[in-house]
Design an enzyme around this catalytic site. Structure first.
Site, PDB file in Angstrom:
ATOM      1  N   CYS A  61       0.860  -1.279  -0.056  1.00  0.00           N
ATOM      2  CA  CYS A  61      -0.017  -0.076   0.012  1.00  0.00           C
ATOM      3  C   CYS A  61       0.897   1.049  -0.104  1.00  0.00           C
ATOM      4  O   CYS A  61       0.391   2.453  -0.286  1.00  0.00           O
ATOM      5  CB  CYS A  61      -0.985  -0.020   1.273  1.00  0.00           C
ATOM      6  SG  CYS A  61      -1.898  -1.377   1.275  1.00  0.00           S
ATOM      7  N   HIS A 113      -3.444   6.699   3.593  1.00  0.00           N
ATOM      8  CA  HIS A 113      -3.941   5.303   2.608  1.00  0.00           C
ATOM      9  C   HIS A 113      -5.278   5.087   3.509  1.00  0.00           C
ATOM     10  O   HIS A 113      -5.680   5.344   4.668  1.00  0.00           O
ATOM     11  CB  HIS A 113      -2.964   4.117   2.951  1.00  0.00           C
ATOM     12  CG  HIS A 113      -3.511   2.862   2.478  1.00  0.00           C
ATOM     13  ND1 HIS A 113      -3.570   2.836   1.139  1.00  0.00           N
ATOM     14  CD2 HIS A 113      -3.477   1.793   3.084  1.00  0.00           C
ATOM     15  CE1 HIS A 113      -3.973   1.562   1.101  1.00  0.00           C
ATOM     16  NE2 HIS A 113      -4.083   0.917   2.149  1.00  0.00           N
ATOM     17  N   ASN A 129     -10.016  -0.502   0.286  1.00  0.00           N
ATOM     18  CA  ASN A 129      -8.526  -0.577   0.119  1.00  0.00           C
ATOM     19  C   ASN A 129      -8.179  -1.013  -1.181  1.00  0.00           C
ATOM     20  O   ASN A 129      -8.024  -2.234  -1.517  1.00  0.00           O
ATOM     21  CB  ASN A 129      -8.062  -1.269   1.270  1.00  0.00           C
ATOM     22  CG  ASN A 129      -6.324  -1.369   1.411  1.00  0.00           C
ATOM     23  OD1 ASN A 129      -5.695  -0.741   0.530  1.00  0.00           O
ATOM     24  ND2 ASN A 129      -5.885  -1.899   2.623  1.00  0.00           N
TER      25      ASN A 129
HETATM   26  O1  UT7 Z   1      -3.620  -1.969   3.794  1.00  0.00           O
HETATM   27  C1  UT7 Z   1      -2.799  -1.642   4.771  1.00  0.00           C
HETATM   28  C2  UT7 Z   1      -3.074  -2.634   5.894  1.00  0.00           C
HETATM   29  N1  UT7 Z   1      -4.380  -3.082   6.369  1.00  0.00           N
HETATM   30  C3  UT7 Z   1      -4.802  -2.384   7.312  1.00  0.00           C
HETATM   31  O2  UT7 Z   1      -4.453  -1.303   7.913  1.00  0.00           O
HETATM   32  C4  UT7 Z   1      -5.981  -2.925   7.992  1.00  0.00           C
HETATM   33  C5  UT7 Z   1      -5.975  -2.865   9.419  1.00  0.00           C
HETATM   34  N2  UT7 Z   1      -6.995  -3.514  10.321  1.00  0.00           N
HETATM   35  C6  UT7 Z   1      -8.147  -3.212  10.211  1.00  0.00           C
HETATM   36  O3  UT7 Z   1      -8.819  -2.386   9.460  1.00  0.00           O
HETATM   37  C7  UT7 Z   1      -9.285  -3.955  11.109  1.00  0.00           C
HETATM   38  O4  UT7 Z   1      -8.398  -4.708  12.117  1.00  0.00           O
HETATM   39  C8  UT7 Z   1     -10.392  -5.058  10.489  1.00  0.00           C
HETATM   40  C9  UT7 Z   1     -11.385  -4.263   9.701  1.00  0.00           C
HETATM   41  C10 UT7 Z   1      -9.582  -5.953   9.808  1.00  0.00           C
HETATM   42  C11 UT7 Z   1     -10.953  -5.839  11.631  1.00  0.00           C
HETATM   43  O5  UT7 Z   1     -11.535  -4.815  12.584  1.00  0.00           O
HETATM   44  P1  UT7 Z   1     -11.370  -4.946  14.024  1.00  0.00           P
HETATM   45  O6  UT7 Z   1     -12.352  -4.121  14.830  1.00  0.00           O
HETATM   46  O7  UT7 Z   1      -9.860  -5.103  14.266  1.00  0.00           O
HETATM   47  O8  UT7 Z   1     -12.072  -6.601  14.379  1.00  0.00           O
HETATM   48  P2  UT7 Z   1     -11.280  -7.824  14.879  1.00  0.00           P
HETATM   49  O9  UT7 Z   1     -10.221  -8.514  14.201  1.00  0.00           O
HETATM   50  O10 UT7 Z   1     -11.020  -7.559  16.460  1.00  0.00           O
HETATM   51  O11 UT7 Z   1     -12.563  -8.727  15.002  1.00  0.00           O
HETATM   52  C12 UT7 Z   1     -13.839  -8.548  15.450  1.00  0.00           C
HETATM   53  C13 UT7 Z   1     -14.804  -9.704  15.660  1.00  0.00           C
HETATM   54  C14 UT7 Z   1     -14.293 -11.052  15.416  1.00  0.00           C
HETATM   55  O12 UT7 Z   1     -15.051 -12.144  15.829  1.00  0.00           O
HETATM   56  P3  UT7 Z   1     -14.730 -12.610  17.473  1.00  0.00           P
HETATM   57  O13 UT7 Z   1     -13.466 -13.311  17.261  1.00  0.00           O
HETATM   58  O14 UT7 Z   1     -14.547 -11.370  18.479  1.00  0.00           O
HETATM   59  O15 UT7 Z   1     -15.809 -13.472  17.775  1.00  0.00           O
HETATM   60  C15 UT7 Z   1     -14.132 -11.330  13.932  1.00  0.00           C
HETATM   61  O16 UT7 Z   1     -14.301 -12.624  13.414  1.00  0.00           O
HETATM   62  O17 UT7 Z   1     -15.362  -9.420  14.170  1.00  0.00           O
HETATM   63  C16 UT7 Z   1     -15.354 -10.713  13.393  1.00  0.00           C
HETATM   64  N3  UT7 Z   1     -15.364 -10.365  12.114  1.00  0.00           N
HETATM   65  C17 UT7 Z   1     -16.597 -10.169  11.287  1.00  0.00           C
HETATM   66  N4  UT7 Z   1     -17.751  -9.962  11.512  1.00  0.00           N
HETATM   67  C18 UT7 Z   1     -18.660  -9.827  10.650  1.00  0.00           C
HETATM   68  C19 UT7 Z   1     -13.969 -10.248  11.199  1.00  0.00           C
HETATM   69  N5  UT7 Z   1     -14.576  -9.801   9.938  1.00  0.00           N
HETATM   70  C20 UT7 Z   1     -15.697  -9.869  10.194  1.00  0.00           C
HETATM   71  C21 UT7 Z   1     -16.964  -9.675   8.962  1.00  0.00           C
HETATM   72  N6  UT7 Z   1     -18.349  -9.438   9.354  1.00  0.00           N
HETATM   73  N7  UT7 Z   1     -16.608  -9.392   7.774  1.00  0.00           N
END
Ligand code: UT7
Length: 334
Positions: A115, A256, A286
């Site tokens: 990115c 980004h 993204n």
């Molecule tokens: O391109 C450059 C680099 N990339 C980034 O900068 C991305 C950085 N990270 C993020 O943007 C975020 O961490 C995400 C959007 C990927 C995830 O958001 P989060 O608030 O960090 O969620 P999490 O990974 O802590 O997950 C929370 C919950 C999980 O369930 P449990 O384990 O708490 O039961 C996930 O399984 O949300 C669940 N989950 C979803 N639920 C519904 C993860 N993806 C989804 C989804 N729909 N698509």
């Protein structure tokens, strides 16, 4: 002493026709529009057609940047394509783009910094122009990132989209150089946090790799999130320090576009008012290296950039890599 300066004389961008909405994704994985919007800010993204390669996306963006610059393809003597989704392992994607454009006077290479790729490429091109080695460069960020997406993995498939953005850089006098400060950084010890494990020399394509879904993008989202905010803030502060600018002087911060919450945290820590932080990820998701040049082109063509505006672009991505570039807008016609 610098021999030349570098300036932007045209911008362009392109996103594929097909739009994949959060509601479409609800039919594909266990997710909801509500979760995606609340956790990421994304509502829809563009997905390339099967027959469209990354260089096809780059071609559309490049044509539009060249038209705005008022120059012909054979006026270009350097093409850099920032991408992690190349047409093929080799030849490099810039060569495919060169052929499509008929830019037969150009040296061509691709640059792989995920990115952060466009910010890296801009710095490389501006530096080459300043030495006098090149006079007119086409710098493109282009990604068909959907090629790496596992459409059964809700953790990643909701985040990404395809697209391309381009700028034409030209040599000018040292006094008219628009690039005030830039930096690039990386920390390879975090490589596993955001990666496509198979398809390269470490794990060549094989039936076993495909059965284990190693050809798809993997991300430790939570870890990446924290590192992204810190790296972008530090990178942005460093270029402002170098240029002797305060964040209150910025017309635009172009971060980004990975997650609204990351962008808001970065804007807040840099004390840039929300109205000056550009965001378009609700419509594109993204798009990796294509993100920043798409944003820049939208601001330019939307008439939101005026001569003399300070614009700070800051990126973060797999590698991990990061980078920032601070410029004073030269003023091209929309
Ligand atoms: O391109 C450059 C680099 N990339 C980034 O900068 C991305 C950085 N990270 C993020 O943007 C975020 O961490 C995400 C959007 C990927 C995830 O958001 P989060 O608030 O960090 O969620 P999490 O990974 O802590 O997950 C929370 C919950 C999980 O369930 P449990 O384990 O708490 O039961 C996930 O399984 O949300 C669940 N989950 C979803 N639920 C519904 C993860 N993806 C989804 C989804 N729909 N698509």
């Amino acid at each position: 002493m610098k021999q030349f300066g570098a300036t932007i004389v045209g911008t362009g961008s392109y996103t594929p026709e097909r739009i994949l909405t959060n509601h479409d994704l609800e039919q594909m994985v266990d997710t909801s529009d509500e979760w995606i919007q609340a956790r990421t800010g994304i509502r829809e993204r563009h997905i390339a057609a099967p027959q469209q390669a990354t260089s096809d996306l780059a071609f559309e963006a490049a044509k539009s940047a060249l038209a705005q610059a008022g120059c012909r393809a054979d006026d270009i003597d350097l093409i850099i394509v920032a991408t992690i989704s190349p047409d093929r392992p080799f030849p490099n994607t810039a060569c495919f783009l060169q052929k499509k454009l008929g830019a037969d006077q150009a040296a061509c290479f691709s640059l792989e910094a995920a990115c952060s790729g466009f910010v890296y490429a801009l710095q490389v091109a501006a530096s080459l122009i300043r030495t006098g080695a090149h006079r007119r460069a086409l710098v493109v960020g282009a990604e068909k990132i959907s090629m790496f997406v596992d459409w059964q993995d809700r953790n990643t498939c909701v985040l990404f989209g395809d697209g391309a953005g381009a700028v034409v850089l030209e040599a000018t006098t040292p006094e008219s150089d628009i690039f005030l400060a830039a930096n690039m950084g990386a920390d390879g010890s975090y490589a596993e946090l955001l990666t496509v494990p198979a398809g390269g020399s470490q794990m060549p394509p094989s039936r076993q790799a495909i059965e284990a879904k190693k050809q798809y993008l993997k991300m430790e989202g939570r870890e990446v999130f924290k590192l992204a905010v810190n790296a972008m803030v530090e990178s942005a502060k460093s270029v402002m320090r170098e240029a002797g600018l305060e964040s209150s002087q910025l017309r635009w911060l172009i971060p980004h576009q990975a997650n609204t919450r990351i962008i808001q945290a970065v804007g807040k820590r840099l004390a840039v008012p929300e109205a000056n932080v550009f965001m378009n990820l609700d419509k594109y998701g993204n798009t990796s290296a294509a993100t920043i040049p798409i944003c820049l082109d939208q601001l330019n063509r939307g008439g939101h950039l005026t001569r003399g505006d300070y614009v700070l672009m800051v990126a973060f991505g797999g590698g991990l890599t990061w980078g920032a570039s601070l410029l004073r807008w030269p003023g091209t016609e929309p």
